[in-house]
Every structure is written in C-alpha cells, then in structure tokens.
Design an enzyme around this catalytic site. Sequence first.
Site, mmCIF file in Angstrom:
data_model
loop_
_atom_site.group_PDB
_atom_site.id
_atom_site.type_symbol
_atom_site.label_atom_id
_atom_site.label_comp_id
_atom_site.label_asym_id
_atom_site.label_seq_id
_atom_site.Cartn_x
_atom_site.Cartn_y
_atom_site.Cartn_z
ATOM 1 N N ASP A 1 0.830 -1.204 0.000
ATOM 2 C CA ASP A 1 0.000 0.000 0.000
ATOM 3 C C ASP A 1 0.864 1.254 0.000
ATOM 4 O OD1 ASP A 1 1.027 -0.295 2.510
ATOM 5 O OD2 ASP A 1 -0.819 0.195 3.581
ATOM 6 N N GLU A 2 2.058 1.172 -0.582
ATOM 7 C CA GLU A 2 2.978 2.304 -0.639
ATOM 8 C C GLU A 2 3.063 2.851 -2.068
ATOM 9 O OE1 GLU A 2 6.068 1.094 2.948
ATOM 10 O OE2 GLU A 2 6.587 0.618 0.865
#
Length: 547
Positions: A468-469
């Site tokens: 989720d980066e």
Amino acid sequence: MEAESEPYVRLAALRQLHQVVGELNTARSLADTLQTVADGVVTGLGYELACVNIVRPDGDLVVAALAGNSAAEALITGRVGSRESWERRLSMAEAWDELRFIPHTEGWVLLDDDVPQWHTEGPEPRFEDEWHPQDRLYAPMYATGGGCDLLGVISVDRPRNGRRPGAWGREALQMYASQAAIAISNARLRANMQRALVRLEREQQALRASEESFRQAFEYAPSGMAIAELGGDQHGRLLRTNDALCRLIGRPASVLRRYSFADLVHPEDIGTLLRTSAEGGRAELRLGRRDGTYLWVSLRNSVVADTTDGPRFLLTHIEDIEERKRHELHLAHRASHDALTGLPNSAELRSRLGSRLCDRPQAVAANDVEALDAAYGDVDDPDVRTHGYDVDPVPGSLYDHHVHSVAPDTEHDDGTKGLAVLFCDLDGFKSINDRFGHHTGDAVLIEVAHRLTTCVRDGDTVARLGGDEFVVLADGLGGADAADLAVRLRNAIIPPIRVDGRTVRVGASFGIGWAACGMTTDEVLRSADQRMYVEKRSRAKVHRRAG
C-alpha cells in the site's frame, strides 16, 4: 526481493529476445537462417534443446537444424517425418494459443510414429508444472503473406528453469516463431532473387527471360519491394513498386513514383534512412500511410547494377513488423509497470529517479567564477578559462548535458525549485484487507492510484512501490509547493470508496523528500520514507491526546 527482481529478469529476457530476433535477419543463406533460428531458441528463450523441422515440397517435414545437443544433432538431422504423423501430433496437442503442447501422460501413443525425436533423460516431476523428460512443446511456423500454409515446426525440450513455460514464456516463444517464419521466407526470397540477379549478369543472351523471372519475383513477392535511384540529384526516388508495398502503405504505384523514401518515413527516422540507403544495409523505421498513420517496417537495401557498366539502383525489401513492435512495447510495459494498478513499478520508479541524479552534487552556479576555477583546476587554455565563463563548460564535465537536481531549503524559502519525492503510505488499508478480503483491497489500491494520477501534472510520476505504498515524483516545486501537493493528494484519497455495494475509507501519510545530485535513489526514497513515518507518529500522538 524475488518479487522486486522479477521486472529486472523480464527486462533482461526481453533484451535477449530482441537480440536473437534481430539476429534472424543477419544470416546470409537459408541454411544459416535455419541454424540461427535453432540457436536463438537455446541462447535467447531458455531451452536446452531446439529442433527446426521444415516442410519439403512433397509435404513431409525434414529436420533442418538442431541446437543444444551434439549427439541429437548427429542422430536426427536430415531425417524425415511424414506430414500425416505431424498433423496427428498438432491436432491432438493442447492449444496454448498458437503453440501446441503434448504432456508426457498422452505422448506415449506417439513413440512409434515416424517423426524424428530425441528425449533427454531426467527425473520424474516433483510438482505440477515441472517439465517431464517426455513432454513435447511445438511452435508451428506459417508462411508470410496471410493464410495458414505450414512452413515448419519448432520443437523445444527441457526449459532451463525445469518448469513448463508460463504465459510470458509462451508469448515469447510464439512471437519468436512468427519472426522465424518471416526470416525463413525472406531467406528463400533472397535466394531466389540472388539467383535471378546472377542470371542477369551472366546470361546476356537470355536477358528477356531473366527480366521476366525477376519481374515475377518482384511483383508477386509477399512482402513489399521497391526499386529506387541510387546517387544523383534524385537519390532515393522510387522508380518501381510492387502490389504488396502499395497495399502496405495504402498508396497506388502511380502516386508512389512521385516520392522518395525520404518523403515517406517518419521525420524522426530520416537519419536512420540516410545511413541505410547510402550503399545498402538494413534498418527498422516508420513509413507513412495514406491515412496519416505510420507503420513500423524492416527495410533491407541491396545495390543492383542494371547492366555490367550501367547505372546502379537500390533494391529495397520492406517487411511489416508492426505486430512485433507492438509485442515488444507490450512486454516492456509489463516489465516496468504494476500489473494491478498500471502505474510504474519499483524498478521503473528507480530508473526515472536515477536518470535525474549524478554522483556529484552541483555546489555552485555556472557563473560563480571562483567555484568553477576550483572545479576545473588550473587551466591555462583561454577557450576554457574565460573570466565570466561566457563560453560553454568543458565537454564531458559534470556540467555538460546535465541539469543538477538540488534540494530547496524548506525552512527559508529562497525560491529554489527541486524534484520533490512524496512517499505515501495508506492508513487503515490492512484492516480493509483483513475484514473484506484481497478483492476489496485490490479495488481500493486501483481507486487510490486513479485519484493520485488525476491530482498531479502531466510529466509527474505516480508509482506503486509495493503493497500500500506509493511514490510521487514532481519536479519544479519549492517547499511550500510540495506541502500543498501532499495536502491535495491526501484530500483526494480520504473520501469514501465504494466497492461491491459497501463503503470503505483509507487515510494517507505523506513524507516529503528531495532528490539531489550526490544521493543514490535508495537514499532519496529512504529519506522520504523516514519523513513519512515521522509524520505518521506525530499524527498518532495528536490523535491519542485528542482521545
């Protein structure tokens, strides 16, 4: 680490595939071309054994070339398998798009047919997709110019990784077989035309017959052909074209005679054309169609003399390679972009960031005399050391062909603009994955990627680093500009996201770093990552106090 290395492995495989495809057209004879096809499978596609079976005039297939095993080459090269046996194999095999695969569990019924074959010894498979010594994989080759006329079959054995090829490996083998068919057809065509040209030189008394032979080879060639002037004021002007070329670019022969190749190629390819057409050669470039679009073609020039002492001309062979170029772009995009969101992946992000950095920081402005003197040393040449530095810096210096990236002073805004690196980590994403499953999590990542992309300028980069980066590269920003951008991006992310009738929310933490020459890409990303975690901890403290 394995997931991060996969794009690099695919890029390396793509470069190797591109190289062996390019080598297909370097062979001078049909025999050389067939052996090059077999060698390319072994050196470029990762198989230990490759066999090229070519259809003979009587319809049967003969083993024309083999690579990877000298014992097998001595045993089966030149042996013939009947067309009936080959048709049986291809019809009973599993269809992997254009490829055909016969697993070892079914291949036992073919052990006694007359198709030449060779099986290397090996252990039984230990897992489902491991290659069995008696698995069979075939890549049929069809003649160019449309239709389904079987030209030959490439058979492969023992992938080096020990596994049955996946989707990417199958696509690569299928594309290679398609290009191999074109190369073999072209080699046959070149052989026929070379024989015609030899007859033109040696058979002066049979000039009309030779001219008719050449005309038919030219006019009815499945690929585009053209004859152009060589030298003089009208160098490159088209004198004669065949129907295949006219159909390829959508222009009649009467119109083409008004042009030269320089009038038809894409403006960016003019230099390539001039280098190729001087004394013959080959190139890949774009030709303009009548509708204004451009088509990628492979262009091969040969210098031909009209008579023994007569004028010389360029005989040009034009082959449509649009599909291969599209495949190359598709494979390159897959290797450099995230499969879920379509954003640039970690490898592509590092490549773009690294292209902006050099290993030495720019400490001074170009008109700072004392600093430039220190950088260049004691140079007596007046062309180099001119007070005020009105002349260009020394070619090859750190100032040549490179605009240095510098980090603005965020505490005191001095107007400096730099390359901002915004590291984004989603807040609450793990709980969405845990509660609703990965399908919902994937939908959230896709929507976040869309929202980030719509909030940045053309030319900025939004990449998915992993999980989720996300990372945003935005050039030409000051400290306040970067802070405002982070706020806009966060505000774009936090509105509710609808997935399968339910509403979910995620937050976002941003860390702002700056790319500066003298830093590595990992240092730049680590700096932005650390600042993101500082912000995340700070916001968590504020939240606890408020609670």
